[in-house]
Design a protein around this motif. Structure first.
Motif, mmCIF file in Angstrom:
data_model
loop_
_atom_site.group_PDB
_atom_site.id
_atom_site.type_symbol
_atom_site.label_atom_id
_atom_site.label_comp_id
_atom_site.label_asym_id
_atom_site.label_seq_id
_atom_site.Cartn_x
_atom_site.Cartn_y
_atom_site.Cartn_z
ATOM 1 N N UNK A 93 11.016 0.840 3.462
ATOM 2 C CA UNK A 93 10.047 1.349 4.430
ATOM 3 C C UNK A 93 10.298 0.713 5.787
ATOM 4 N N UNK A 94 10.367 1.552 6.803
ATOM 5 C CA UNK A 94 10.458 1.110 8.189
ATOM 6 C C UNK A 94 9.164 1.503 8.876
ATOM 7 N N UNK A 95 8.766 0.727 9.855
ATOM 8 C CA UNK A 95 7.591 1.127 10.594
ATOM 9 C C UNK A 95 7.005 0.002 11.404
ATOM 10 N N UNK A 96 6.014 0.363 12.173
ATOM 11 C CA UNK A 96 5.295 -0.591 13.004
ATOM 12 C C UNK A 96 3.940 0.016 13.341
ATOM 13 N N UNK A 97 2.955 -0.851 13.455
ATOM 14 C CA UNK A 97 1.632 -0.386 13.836
ATOM 15 C C UNK A 97 1.069 0.596 12.832
ATOM 16 N N UNK A 98 0.757 1.796 13.292
ATOM 17 C CA UNK A 98 0.121 2.804 12.453
ATOM 18 C C UNK A 98 1.058 3.920 12.028
ATOM 19 N N UNK A 99 2.373 3.678 12.114
ATOM 20 C CA UNK A 99 3.361 4.674 11.678
ATOM 21 C C UNK A 99 4.397 4.013 10.794
ATOM 22 N N UNK B 168 -1.330 5.963 9.832
ATOM 23 C CA UNK B 168 -2.611 5.371 9.430
ATOM 24 C C UNK B 168 -3.680 5.984 10.318
ATOM 25 N N UNK B 169 -4.634 6.641 9.665
ATOM 26 C CA UNK B 169 -5.728 7.295 10.381
ATOM 27 C C UNK B 169 -7.041 6.812 9.780
ATOM 28 N N UNK B 170 -7.934 6.359 10.601
ATOM 29 C CA UNK B 170 -9.222 5.832 10.122
ATOM 30 C C UNK B 170 -9.021 4.763 9.050
ATOM 31 N N UNK B 171 -7.990 3.928 9.245
ATOM 32 C CA UNK B 171 -7.736 2.825 8.336
ATOM 33 C C UNK B 171 -7.036 3.176 7.045
ATOM 34 N N UNK B 172 -6.625 4.431 6.891
ATOM 35 C CA UNK B 172 -6.002 4.884 5.646
ATOM 36 C C UNK B 172 -4.643 5.515 5.931
ATOM 37 N N UNK B 173 -3.638 5.137 5.144
ATOM 38 C CA UNK B 173 -2.312 5.720 5.287
ATOM 39 C C UNK B 173 -2.307 7.117 4.675
ATOM 40 N N UNK B 174 -1.716 8.066 5.409
ATOM 41 C CA UNK B 174 -1.599 9.452 4.934
ATOM 42 C C UNK B 174 -0.190 9.972 5.212
ATOM 43 N N UNK B 175 0.262 10.842 4.341
ATOM 44 C CA UNK B 175 1.547 11.506 4.538
ATOM 45 C C UNK B 175 1.379 12.530 5.662
ATOM 46 N N UNK B 176 2.265 12.471 6.656
ATOM 47 C CA UNK B 176 2.263 13.495 7.703
ATOM 48 C C UNK B 176 3.470 14.419 7.555
ATOM 49 N N UNK C 287 0.827 -1.206 0.000
ATOM 50 C CA UNK C 287 0.000 0.000 0.000
ATOM 51 C C UNK C 287 0.862 1.257 0.000
ATOM 52 N N UNK C 288 1.892 1.277 0.821
ATOM 53 C CA UNK C 288 2.762 2.458 0.898
ATOM 54 C C UNK C 288 3.585 2.633 -0.371
ATOM 55 N N UNK C 289 4.073 1.545 -0.959
ATOM 56 C CA UNK C 289 4.787 1.647 -2.237
ATOM 57 C C UNK C 289 3.872 2.240 -3.311
ATOM 58 N N UNK C 290 2.640 1.749 -3.367
ATOM 59 C CA UNK C 290 1.693 2.279 -4.346
ATOM 60 C C UNK C 290 1.353 3.733 -4.062
ATOM 61 N N UNK C 291 1.275 4.091 -2.800
ATOM 62 C CA UNK C 291 1.005 5.479 -2.438
ATOM 63 C C UNK C 291 2.113 6.392 -2.945
#
Length: 137
Positions: free
Chosen positions: A77-83, A113-121, A10-14
């Motif tokens: 990509x590094x991360x865990x959970x909703x970040x 990830x907010x409300x089930x959707x990944x967003x750039x912060x 999902x993040x690669x496609x984003x």
């Protein structure tokens, strides 16, 4: 818990969708992937805070993106959970004139990830030093 394969895809496609939106100068499409309070640090100007200010910055910079192809590569990509944080290289290619590389940079995108959707912060660009030399020459 680390990111699962679905999150990584999902993040690669984003990242790809962001570059395609820039190439099309589709600022609404581009910003639909940003958190309302996102920060953009373009690397050649002061950071811009919030989607509306980012939209204004992008519109003012349209001459720099018109007719260009933005290509992200060497993504990890590094991360865990909703970040998550994505690291990539950016190559910008002229596409309306003789094709040539016109810019290179390192990109770091922070996602939440907010409300089930990944967003750039946070979108941070580190323009490669040689580019500043090219602009001076």
């Amino acid at each position: 818990m680390s990111l699962d394969l679905s999150d990584r895809i999902t993040l690669h496609e984003l990242l790809a969708r962001l570059d395609h939106a820039v190439d099309a100068q589709d600022w609404d499409g581009y910003l639909s992937h940003f958190d309302p309070a996102a920060v953009m640090d373009p690397g050649f100007a002061p950071p811009v805070h919030g989607r509306d200010a980012i939209r204004d910055f992008l519109r003012a910079s349209e001459g720099n993106t018109r007719g260009k192809r933005h290509v992200a590569s060497n993504v990890y990509i590094d991360g865990a959970g909703d970040e998550a944080v994505a690291h990539s290289y950016l190559v910008v290619i002229e596409r309306e004139d003789i094709p040539k590389v016109i810019a290179t940079a390192r990109i770091v995108d922070a996602f939440a990830r907010r409300d089930g959707r990944w967003r750039v912060v946070r979108h941070q660009v580190a323009v490669d030093p040689g580019m500043f030399k090219a602009f001076q020459g």
